[in-house]
Design an enzyme around this catalytic site. Structure first.
Site, PDB file in Angstrom:
ATOM      1  CG  ASP A   1     -40.538  31.675 -40.429  1.00 37.21           C
ATOM      2  OD1 ASP A   1     -40.477  31.977 -41.636  1.00 37.21           O
ATOM      3  OD2 ASP A   1     -41.608  31.425 -39.839  1.00 37.21           O
TER       4      ASP A   1
ATOM      5  CG  HIS B   1     -36.915  27.874 -38.183  1.00 36.38           C
ATOM      6  ND1 HIS B   1     -37.683  26.741 -38.368  1.00 36.38           N
ATOM      7  CD2 HIS B   1     -37.743  28.826 -37.667  1.00 36.38           C
ATOM      8  CE1 HIS B   1     -38.931  26.999 -37.968  1.00 36.38           C
ATOM      9  NE2 HIS B   1     -38.988  28.252 -37.539  1.00 36.38           N
TER      10      HIS B   1
END
Length: 255
Positions: free
Chosen positions: A61, A205
């Protein structure tokens, strides 16, 4: 799968805590060179419905982060695929990474333009966040995302309706690596290995340096445990998701 309208009304309260010859007269040809065999393997489509294939989707993300190039090098080296839920503002500033992601067979998802909580802003603002990111990705890579991950995993009926307008299902996760919280390579590896499961969707991430640093050993360990690292679309293929649907639903909620 039908739209989960009633379920979505309560997802916002719990989504954030969601924690893969017959012989002949012709002389036998030598076996293909290793590089050719690898190329043939890469060309084969992954069928996660096959009981012999243990699929797992790593999702990243908030990117593309500044370490995305190194991450892509690792994924390429080990023939692993991933899904990147991108923020439009970073797509705009780092378009080369986005173009490379698409070129190397990874999946591009929409994660808003500026990471605003969709449950606290007006529908028009949600639409703008999504559309601006769609446009940025299309400009950078020539493709448009087909999957939406709302920021923070927060969604409600309004979010579902807007996602449906864009023709996109919403993708959450089965578990997280907690990389954003620990920022510790050993902990990230330990947590990811602990929550990995067949057809799992793991939240990570690519802006967390420790995640990118540990990825070579983590990918090798996951593959040694029998996992095939695939795109989210490979995992959800059998779910028959409709625009506006959310997957996976939080534990305890039903369609």
């Amino acid at each position: 799968m039908s739209r989960q309208i009633t379920s979505l009304l309560a997802i916002a309260a719990v989504a954030v805590t969601l924690t893969p010859a017959t012989a002949s007269a012709t002389p036998r040809q030598p076996a293909p060179a290793k590089s050719a065999a690898v190329a043939q393997a890469k060309a084969k489509a992954v069928d996660c419905a096959d009981e012999q294939v243990k699929c797992l989707a790593l999702t990243f993300d908030d990117g593309p982060g500044k370490y995305a190039g190194t991450l892509l090098d690792t994924l390429k080296k080990y023939n692993a695929k991933a899904t990147f839920f991108l923020e439009g503002q970073y797509v705009k500033s780092r378009p080369a990474f986005v173009k490379r992601m698409a070129k190397e067979g990874h999946e591009l998802g929409n994660h808003s333009y500026t990471h605003k909580n969709f449950t606290t802003i007006e529908p028009d603002a949600v639409k703008s966040e999504i559309q601006k990111t769609q446009d940025a990705v299309k400009k950078a890579a020539g493709v448009e995302p087909k999957l939406l991950r709302p920021p923070y995993g927060m969604l409600d009926l309004q979010t579902s309706e807007v996602a449906a307008e864009f023709g996109m299902p919403m993708i959450l996760w089965t578990a997280g690596s907690r990389d954003w919280a620990t920022k510790n390579s050993a902990e990230i590896k330990k947590q990811t290995l602990a929550v990995a499961k067949r057809d799992g969707i793991i939240l990570m991430h690519d802006w967390v340096k420790q995640t990118v640093d540990v990825m070579p050993s983590l990918v090798q360990l996951l593959q040694s445990r029998g996992y095939t690292l695939v795109k989210v679309s490979d995992i959800i293929k059998s779910q028959n998701l409709q625009p506006g649907d959310a997957f996976p639903l939080p534990e305890g909620w039903q369609n």
